[in-house]
Write a protein that holds these residues in place. Sequence first.
Motif, mmCIF file in Angstrom:
data_model
loop_
_atom_site.group_PDB
_atom_site.id
_atom_site.type_symbol
_atom_site.label_atom_id
_atom_site.label_comp_id
_atom_site.label_asym_id
_atom_site.label_seq_id
_atom_site.Cartn_x
_atom_site.Cartn_y
_atom_site.Cartn_z
ATOM 1 N N HIS A 1 14.314 -4.369 -1.216
ATOM 2 C CA HIS A 1 13.774 -5.197 -2.305
ATOM 3 C C HIS A 1 12.446 -5.773 -1.821
ATOM 4 N N ARG A 2 11.363 -5.358 -2.434
ATOM 5 C CA ARG A 2 10.047 -5.830 -2.014
ATOM 6 C C ARG A 2 9.854 -7.284 -2.416
ATOM 7 N N PRO A 3 9.333 -8.098 -1.504
ATOM 8 C CA PRO A 3 9.184 -9.524 -1.800
ATOM 9 C C PRO A 3 7.944 -9.803 -2.642
ATOM 10 N N GLY A 4 7.908 -11.004 -3.222
ATOM 11 C CA GLY A 4 6.726 -11.452 -3.947
ATOM 12 C C GLY A 4 6.553 -10.787 -5.301
ATOM 13 N N ARG A 5 5.432 -11.090 -5.919
ATOM 14 C CA ARG A 5 5.075 -10.490 -7.209
ATOM 15 C C ARG A 5 4.198 -9.267 -6.954
ATOM 16 N N PRO A 6 4.436 -8.160 -7.654
ATOM 17 C CA PRO A 6 3.644 -6.947 -7.401
ATOM 18 C C PRO A 6 2.236 -7.069 -7.980
ATOM 19 N N ALA A 7 1.302 -6.398 -7.326
ATOM 20 C CA ALA A 7 -0.069 -6.326 -7.845
ATOM 21 C C ALA A 7 -0.120 -5.311 -8.988
ATOM 22 N N ILE A 8 -1.193 -5.338 -9.746
ATOM 23 C CA ILE A 8 -1.337 -4.399 -10.870
ATOM 24 C C ILE A 8 -1.350 -2.960 -10.366
ATOM 25 N N GLU A 9 -2.031 -2.736 -9.232
ATOM 26 C CA GLU A 9 -2.077 -1.410 -8.625
ATOM 27 C C GLU A 9 -1.745 -1.511 -7.142
ATOM 28 N N PRO B 1 -2.571 -0.555 -3.426
ATOM 29 C CA PRO B 1 -3.703 -0.048 -2.622
ATOM 30 C C PRO B 1 -3.340 1.295 -1.990
ATOM 31 N N ALA B 2 -4.343 2.135 -1.788
ATOM 32 C CA ALA B 2 -4.091 3.453 -1.209
ATOM 33 C C ALA B 2 -3.685 3.366 0.253
ATOM 34 N N THR B 3 -4.312 2.448 0.984
ATOM 35 C CA THR B 3 -4.059 2.354 2.426
ATOM 36 C C THR B 3 -3.884 0.899 2.845
ATOM 37 N N THR B 4 -3.377 0.722 4.058
ATOM 38 C CA THR B 4 -3.253 -0.617 4.634
ATOM 39 C C THR B 4 -4.631 -1.259 4.806
ATOM 40 N N ALA B 5 -5.621 -0.451 5.202
ATOM 41 C CA ALA B 5 -6.982 -0.977 5.365
ATOM 42 C C ALA B 5 -7.514 -1.523 4.038
ATOM 43 N N ASP B 6 -7.223 -0.826 2.936
ATOM 44 C CA ASP B 6 -7.647 -1.310 1.621
ATOM 45 C C ASP B 6 -6.933 -2.619 1.280
ATOM 46 N N ALA B 7 -5.658 -2.709 1.618
ATOM 47 C CA ALA B 7 -4.886 -3.917 1.329
ATOM 48 C C ALA B 7 -5.432 -5.113 2.110
ATOM 49 N N ILE B 8 -5.864 -4.884 3.336
ATOM 50 C CA ILE B 8 -6.450 -5.957 4.148
ATOM 51 C C ILE B 8 -7.697 -6.507 3.454
ATOM 52 N N PRO C 1 0.828 -1.220 0.000
ATOM 53 C CA PRO C 1 0.000 0.000 0.000
ATOM 54 C C PRO C 1 0.856 1.261 0.000
ATOM 55 N N LEU C 2 0.241 2.359 -0.395
ATOM 56 C CA LEU C 2 0.975 3.623 -0.475
ATOM 57 C C LEU C 2 1.407 4.114 0.909
ATOM 58 N N ASP C 3 0.719 3.668 1.964
ATOM 59 C CA ASP C 3 1.117 4.066 3.317
ATOM 60 C C ASP C 3 1.940 2.980 4.016
ATOM 61 N N ASP C 4 2.581 2.129 3.237
ATOM 62 C CA ASP C 4 3.411 1.046 3.785
ATOM 63 C C ASP C 4 4.470 1.637 4.723
ATOM 64 N N PRO C 5 4.489 1.245 6.001
ATOM 65 C CA PRO C 5 5.450 1.821 6.944
ATOM 66 C C PRO C 5 6.823 1.150 6.910
ATOM 67 N N LEU C 6 6.969 0.067 6.147
ATOM 68 C CA LEU C 6 8.235 -0.667 6.118
ATOM 69 C C LEU C 6 9.150 -0.103 5.035
ATOM 70 N N ASP C 7 10.430 0.000 5.392
ATOM 71 C CA ASP C 7 11.424 0.563 4.472
ATOM 72 C C ASP C 7 12.094 -0.583 3.712
ATOM 73 N N TRP C 8 11.515 -0.951 2.567
ATOM 74 C CA TRP C 8 12.008 -2.087 1.797
ATOM 75 C C TRP C 8 13.158 -1.684 0.875
#
Length: 259
Positions: free
Chosen positions: A117-125, A127-134, A108-115
């Motif tokens: 290299h981000r793990p996994g495969r990225p989604a097409i878009e 999410p705006a918030t962590t709540a949306d990602a949940i 999500p755009l509000d991801d608090p973790l400082d990556w």
Amino acid sequence: MTVSEVPPAFRLAYVPGVTPTKWVRIWNERLPEVPLTLVAVPAAEASDLLRAGGADAGFVRLPIDRTDLSAIPLYTETTVVVIPKDHLMAAVDEVSTEDLADDIVLHPLDDPLDWEHRPGRPAIERPATTADAIELVAAGVGLLVVPQSLARLHHRKDLTYRPVSGAPESRIALSWPEDETTHLVEEFIGIVRGRTVNSTRGRPPTPAQPKGKRADARGAGRKPAAGKSTGKGPQRGSGGAKAGKRGGPGKSGKPRRQS
């Protein structure tokens, strides 16, 4: 009412995932005359809020822009992956970032973790918030890696989480404007750091008493120790009752034979 007559108050900001209940309770016990107001703020906006005077102090997620701000790191959170309860990873106690390589991992755009290299495969878009990602995780769209407190904050019965090794961690700190370290800020720092109510940090020292008064106070009300003189008369020779019980002048306690 003049400025000097305005009653004191304390505004405490906190970012999502932080639960300030314990510290607020201690504040209310120690300073009941100073109301404490909680101010919820998104993690990305916390430093700007403090710098603008929107709160006296606040719990923030590091790193933050430290310009004109002081900060005391408090604790580091465990990083977890949020997954559906029927996901294969729910059967293990811990996963690694490599275990996420084949899954879509939401960032999500509000991801608090400082990556780095981000793990996994990225989604097409993203999410705006962590709540949306949940919500997307619950819909089976992907997985989400977050600090454990955020997984608890957005808890759902159909989701669970597991610790992730090899992932960055989020640190929580207490921050405040460095030019506004008031006595109330010092009081709250003491509470967060576990200082007792009798600590003198941030409080005016208690005036010292004259030595004579302290000595009198120490001696007042004390009983003389057993066997010590009280100044009212000699102690020896006054224990007749005990001497009689020991059998009089004979050392053995038996009467002496007359010759």
